[in-house]
Design a protein around this motif. Sequence first.
Motif, short mmCIF file in Angstrom:
data_model
loop_
_atom_site.label_atom_id
_atom_site.label_comp_id
_atom_site.label_asym_id
_atom_site.label_seq_id
_atom_site.Cartn_x
_atom_site.Cartn_y
_atom_site.Cartn_z
N SER A 7 10.78 -37.05 1.02
CA SER A 7 10.60 -36.76 2.44
C SER A 7 9.50 -35.71 2.68
N ASP A 8 8.77 -35.84 3.79
CA ASP A 8 7.75 -34.84 4.16
C ASP A 8 8.37 -33.69 4.93
N LYS A 9 9.55 -33.91 5.51
CA LYS A 9 10.20 -32.85 6.29
C LYS A 9 10.84 -31.86 5.33
N THR A 10 10.95 -30.61 5.77
CA THR A 10 11.61 -29.63 4.91
C THR A 10 12.85 -29.05 5.60
N VAL A 11 13.70 -28.49 4.76
CA VAL A 11 14.97 -27.92 5.21
C VAL A 11 15.11 -26.57 4.52
N THR A 12 15.61 -25.57 5.26
CA THR A 12 15.84 -24.26 4.63
C THR A 12 17.32 -23.94 4.63
N PHE A 18 20.01 -16.61 -1.70
CA PHE A 18 18.56 -16.81 -1.69
C PHE A 18 18.19 -17.88 -0.67
N ASP A 19 17.12 -17.62 0.10
CA ASP A 19 16.61 -18.66 1.00
C ASP A 19 15.81 -19.66 0.19
N VAL A 20 16.11 -20.93 0.40
CA VAL A 20 15.44 -21.99 -0.37
C VAL A 20 14.94 -23.03 0.62
N THR A 21 13.66 -23.42 0.51
CA THR A 21 13.11 -24.48 1.36
C THR A 21 12.74 -25.67 0.49
N VAL A 22 13.29 -26.81 0.81
CA VAL A 22 13.10 -28.01 0.00
C VAL A 22 12.92 -29.22 0.91
N PRO A 23 12.39 -30.32 0.39
CA PRO A 23 12.27 -31.53 1.21
C PRO A 23 13.65 -32.00 1.69
N ALA A 24 13.70 -32.50 2.92
CA ALA A 24 14.96 -33.07 3.44
C ALA A 24 15.41 -34.18 2.50
N GLY A 25 16.69 -34.32 2.35
CA GLY A 25 17.21 -35.37 1.47
C GLY A 25 17.43 -34.91 0.04
N THR A 26 16.95 -33.71 -0.28
CA THR A 26 17.18 -33.14 -1.61
C THR A 26 18.67 -32.85 -1.76
N SER A 27 19.20 -33.02 -2.96
CA SER A 27 20.61 -32.67 -3.17
C SER A 27 20.75 -31.16 -3.30
N ASP A 77 19.75 -27.91 7.21
CA ASP A 77 19.19 -26.65 7.71
C ASP A 77 20.31 -25.65 7.98
N GLY A 78 20.15 -24.43 7.48
CA GLY A 78 21.11 -23.37 7.75
C GLY A 78 22.35 -23.41 6.86
N MET A 79 22.42 -24.36 5.98
CA MET A 79 23.59 -24.47 5.09
C MET A 79 23.69 -23.21 4.22
N VAL A 80 24.92 -22.77 3.99
CA VAL A 80 25.12 -21.59 3.12
C VAL A 80 26.01 -22.04 1.96
#
Length: 258
Positions: A7-12, A18-27, A77-80
């Motif tokens: 995916s081109d979209k990202t999710v944080t 730790f804050d982690v930003t990865v492509p949407a759909g990542t496990s 997004d926003g998952m802890v």
Amino acid sequence: GTPASKSDKTVTLKIDGFDVTVPAGTSVMRASALAGIDIPKLCASDNLEAFGSCRLCVVEIEGRRGTPASCTTPVADGMVVKTQSPKVQKLRKGVMELYISDHPLDCLTCAANGDCELQDQAGIVGLRDVRYHPKQTHFNVRQNGEANPQFIPKDDSNPYFTYDPAKCIVCSRCVRACEEVQGTFALTIEGRGFDSRVSAGAAGDDFLSSDCVSCGACVQACPTATLQEKSVIEMGTPTKSVVTTCAYCGVGCSFKAE
Ligand code: FES
């Protein structure tokens, strides 16, 4: 852990603070690994679709009930996420204890000793003692000499590898590798629950008479010594590897083409 998302979209999200930003759909498992946090696992692998069967990779996610498998849970997004809480550590240890309670304790003479994911992961989750000591492991010969009605002998029919059901943890990595990597459908899981096991082709088939093309993808995928190369059984695991630069032989003369 699990295949990369395209995916081109990202999710944080937040993983262990730790804050982690990865492509949407990542496990969640892969996102954790990208943040340097390795979650214990047995049935997940980088090149196979997530399956969620071994339950070793459980995590806690704020606002969600239970302890989901991180390999099959996509990030949001926003998952802890908490990957190392006392609760999940205890659960993983309990799961591993059950796996080991039905696994032959012959590590010292096993061809996979030192190159076994089950052994590695047992150490990682901190399993030291197993409280359940069956007289025998399922599918294996009985230690006390009694006949075991469930005994299934090793399948030695393939010229390149052996299949030992007594060492199988039914993670399905071999079945999935056969399908997803090789595109063959030679393997299935036969039976249910405690009796489930990997089977080559139709009932009564062995590996040689099945649709198996001996590509080795299943052996590569196996996290234990259930599927084991015969050369490793005969000669032991390699003690060194040689990097070669030419495609013609494995001698490793470091010939470099200009
Ligand atoms: Fe996630 Fe097995 S690695 S359930």
